[in-house]
Every structure is written in C-alpha cells, then in structure tokens.
Design an enzyme around this catalytic site. Structure first.
Site, PDB file in Angstrom:
ATOM      1  N   TYR A   1     -12.813  29.801 -17.854  1.00  0.00           N
ATOM      2  CA  TYR A   1     -14.027  28.985 -17.977  1.00  0.00           C
ATOM      3  C   TYR A   1     -13.987  27.778 -17.058  1.00  0.00           C
ATOM      4  O   TYR A   1     -12.927  27.169 -16.862  1.00  0.00           O
ATOM      5  CB  TYR A   1     -14.189  28.503 -19.425  1.00  0.00           C
ATOM      6  CG  TYR A   1     -14.624  29.607 -20.363  1.00  0.00           C
ATOM      7  CD1 TYR A   1     -15.845  30.244 -20.211  1.00  0.00           C
ATOM      8  CD2 TYR A   1     -13.800  30.002 -21.411  1.00  0.00           C
ATOM      9  CE1 TYR A   1     -16.243  31.259 -21.075  1.00  0.00           C
ATOM     10  CE2 TYR A   1     -14.184  31.009 -22.292  1.00  0.00           C
ATOM     11  CZ  TYR A   1     -15.409  31.636 -22.118  1.00  0.00           C
ATOM     12  OH  TYR A   1     -15.790  32.630 -22.978  1.00  0.00           O
TER      13      TYR A   1
ATOM     14  N   LYS B   1       3.378  17.354 -46.828  1.00  0.00           N
ATOM     15  CA  LYS B   1       1.909  17.332 -46.817  1.00  0.00           C
ATOM     16  C   LYS B   1       1.398  18.278 -45.727  1.00  0.00           C
ATOM     17  O   LYS B   1       2.189  18.743 -44.887  1.00  0.00           O
ATOM     18  CB  LYS B   1       1.420  15.896 -46.574  1.00  0.00           C
ATOM     19  CG  LYS B   1       1.885  15.305 -45.254  1.00  0.00           C
ATOM     20  CD  LYS B   1       1.650  13.802 -45.197  1.00  0.00           C
ATOM     21  CE  LYS B   1       2.171  13.241 -43.884  1.00  0.00           C
ATOM     22  NZ  LYS B   1       2.234  11.768 -43.900  1.00  0.00           N
TER      23      LYS B   1
HETATM   24  C1  PLP Z   1       3.537  11.447 -43.571  1.00  0.00           C
HETATM   25  C2  PLP Z   1       4.295  10.327 -44.190  1.00  0.00           C
HETATM   26  C3  PLP Z   1       5.677  10.171 -43.991  1.00  0.00           C
HETATM   27  C4  PLP Z   1       6.469  11.043 -43.041  1.00  0.00           C
HETATM   28  O1  PLP Z   1       6.317  10.544 -41.728  1.00  0.00           O
HETATM   29  P1  PLP Z   1       7.116  11.193 -40.488  1.00  0.00           P
HETATM   30  O2  PLP Z   1       6.791  10.325 -39.333  1.00  0.00           O
HETATM   31  O3  PLP Z   1       6.576  12.578 -40.332  1.00  0.00           O
HETATM   32  O4  PLP Z   1       8.542  11.179 -40.881  1.00  0.00           O
HETATM   33  C5  PLP Z   1       6.330   9.178 -44.686  1.00  0.00           C
HETATM   34  N1  PLP Z   1       5.645   8.336 -45.499  1.00  0.00           N
HETATM   35  C6  PLP Z   1       4.322   8.429 -45.688  1.00  0.00           C
HETATM   36  C7  PLP Z   1       3.630   7.474 -46.577  1.00  0.00           C
HETATM   37  C8  PLP Z   1       3.605   9.415 -45.027  1.00  0.00           C
HETATM   38  O5  PLP Z   1       2.278   9.505 -45.221  1.00  0.00           O
END
Ligand code: PLP
Length: 356
Positions: A253, A35
């Site tokens: 800044y 994702k």
């Molecule tokens: C993003 C996600 C993962 C992966 O999690 P990590 O901590 O990056 O391994 C697994 N399951 C679901 C439902 C997620 O949304």
C-alpha cells in the site's frame, strides 16, 4: 495446515524471570503483575508458570475473580481498585485485595455490609498524578480505614513515573512517600520492574514486576538480556509469497518502498490485525530463517514484506520470527516508536497460542 502465524509462550522463561526478580529482591514478596491478560501471555498460562508466586496483581475485576476460581489462594491485588459498590462486595466475597485511591471507595467500605473484611492497599499519589490520595493525606485515610470493620490488613502503595529514567529517578516521590508513611508502621509496596533493578532501597515488603516477568526491558537503553531476563513470547510466522522486483517497482500500500535495483522480497503472514505495529517503518528488523533482515514498505492488515536480497535460500515456508527469543521485542518496538509492553498486549485473538 492453517495460516502459519502463531505466538509461542515459554512458561519456563516466565518462571526464570520470576526467580531472577526474587534473587534481586530476596526480602520482598513478589506480585506477578498479570493485568491485560498477563501482558498478552494469557492469565491462566502466567498463573500456571509461576504457581508459587507470592501474589498476582491485575486491574480487571472479572479476570481476578476467574483467577481466584481456578483455585489460586495467594493474594490477588486489584491495582486500580473497584469501580462500584457491587464490585467492593464482590472483592469481599472472593477475597480480592483492593487498592483504594479515592473517597468514593472509602465510603463504600464505611457504609456497606460485607461478608468479610477486605485487605486494602492505600494508593498514594507521590507525583505521578494519575491515581491516589495526596501522600500527605495518608494518616487521615489510614485512620478512617482502621476505624472500619470491613477493612482487614492495610498496606501503603505508590507508583513511580520515572523509575526507568536514570536522570530523574525516584528521589522526590520516595521522599514524599517516606514522609507520609513515617510512624504509620504499615507494610508497603513501591517498586515496578525498573525500580526493582535500580533502586533496592524501595523493595520494602512487596515488589510489583510486570514487564520483567515477561522478559522485556523497562528501560529505553538497556536490553532485557543485559538484565538477565529471557523473552517469554515469540511471534512466529512463515514466508507465504516471494516476488522479484526491478528498479522502480514498489511494495504494498501507498507504494511506500521502491526498489533501487533488482531484488527479491518475501511476503509474511503477519499484519496489523495480528498485532504487529502498523507504524513499523522500512528497516524494522525481522528474522527470516534465523537471519536478520528488514521490513519493507507498509505493514498491511494480514501481511508484511521483507528484504530477501541477502537470503537467496529463503522461500515459501521459510520460518520467520517477528519478535521473541532471537529478536528482542524491545528492538522491534523501538523501531516502531513504541515499547515492548504495547506490542505484547496487542497480539490479536486470531493468533493461535502455543504454550511451551
Ligand atoms: C502495571 C503496573 C506495574 C508493573 O509495571 P512494570 O513496568 O510492567 O513492571 C506495577 N504497579 C502498578 C500499579 C501497575 O499498574
């Protein structure tokens, strides 16, 4: 030559981390969680790095379709489900696997006319209280799905809130899940990266590593290296300016850093518009010419400053690693009060990507 910042993506590191996860969970199939554009690494790049992944998991419908259209034949799981009846129909057309977590999606499956059955993951809420049916409703939801000609295979799924926390762990949600799943005889998936490392009893049928695949740690107090992971992303730039300060001179800044004596500083072509965290304070580690030094003052949009007191040889053009192979992203994230996940996902569109 253009502005010297670039992000390097090491495909071999992603492949290594995938194999490391396979070795930890030899009896489970592995969803490469990709994702957010593969946690900032590029969805197509990730898919190309692990062409033999057992499956891919995303939350973006359009990107899942695009991945399917590149010729990926493995399961592609939509972890947040679909957001409309149209998308349910699209999932059917493109053979996407859909997490179903609420009544509305059940009704779509019960009422639409779909070109082919959709493989379903029933998302059960075991205490995180984000998405999912109450675990206790599993039997009733599964019964409805089984009665539905639009439904192909059914898998049970949950997600842990504290798998990365050795104090809290997973005992309570796991008991809730196992009670709900008992007797249903369905395949299941529970483990994110943290659970893959610490709780082999939840590897079950499919595991869902995200952060580990990219070579960062899911844990607050254990390094990626100690887990046998290799960083896939390196954010690199160069020094583009050098200044000599006297006692009382300030940097950047808000004049947030003031020199207490004569010192050299380097200005690096990297700022928050590149995805570097603006909240990183003075002291955040930066590698200059392979040597660890510290950030000074405010990060600005296109630049940040570092201490060159102990780097007399550093000059314009000296290479800089903001995070990557030699400076764990988790250390930078920790200094900035965030996690490696957020830094990876935030690398900006304007940063050129080079794939190794
Ligand atoms: C993003 C996600 C993962 C992966 O999690 P990590 O901590 O990056 O391994 C697994 N399951 C679901 C439902 C997620 O949304």
């Amino acid at each position: 030559m253009s502005r010297p910042i670039q992000v390097l993506i090491d495909s071999a590191a992603i492949a290594h981390n995938y194999r490391r996860i396979k070795a930890l969970a030899p009896n489970a199939k592995v969803y490469a969680v990709a994702k957010a554009n593969g946690y900032g690494h590029g969805l197509e790049r990730v898919a190309a790095a692990v062409p033999d992944a057992d499956g891919f998991a995303l939350v973006e419908f359009n990107w899942a379709v695009a991945l399917r259209e590149t010729g990926v034949t493995q399961p592609i799981l939509l972890l947040e489900g679909v957001f409309s009846a149209d998308e349910m129909a699209g999932a059917s057309r493109h053979a996407l696997t859909v997490a179903v977590h609420e009544e509305r999606a059940l009704v779509w499956l019960e009422t639409l006319t779909l070109p082919r059955p959709v493989d379903i993951y029933v998302k059960l809420n075991t205490g995180m209280n984000r998405l999912g049916f109450a675990a206790e409703a599993a039997g009733a939801v599964v019964a409805r799905l089984k009665a539905c000609p639009n439904v192909g295979s059914i898998t049970l799924m949950t997600h842990f809130a504290t798998a990365d926390d050795p104090e809290r762990g997973i005992a309570k949600p796991l008991a809730r899940f196992d009670t709900a799943a008992a007797g249903l005889g369905l395949p299941m998936t529970l483990a994110n990266s943290a659970a893959i490392f610490d709780f082999p009893e939840v590897h079950r049928d499919w595991v869902r590593p995200g952060i580990a695949l990219y070579g960062a740690t899911p844990f607050a107090h254990r390094s990626a290296a100690s887990l046998g992971l290799v960083a896939a992303m390196s954010l690199q730039s160069e020094i583009i300016g050098v200044q000599t300060l006297q006692a009382g001179d300030a940097v950047g800044y808000a004049a947030a850093f003031t020199a207490s004596g004569p010192m050299r500083i380097g200005v690096i072509a990297c700022g928050y518009a590149d995805g570097y965290p603006r909240h990183a304070p003075t002291g955040t580690p930066v590698l200059v010419g392979g040597v660890r030094t510290r950030l000074l003052g405010r990060v600005s949009m296109d630049m940040l400053a570092v201490d060159l007191s102990d780097l007399p040889q550093a000059q314009i053009g000296t290479p800089v690693e903001l995070w990557g192979k030699n400076l764990p992203i988790d250390e930078v994230a920790n200094a900035a009060g965030t996690i490696g996940y957020e830094l990876m996902c935030a690398v900006a569109l304007r940063v050129p990507v080079r794939t190794l």
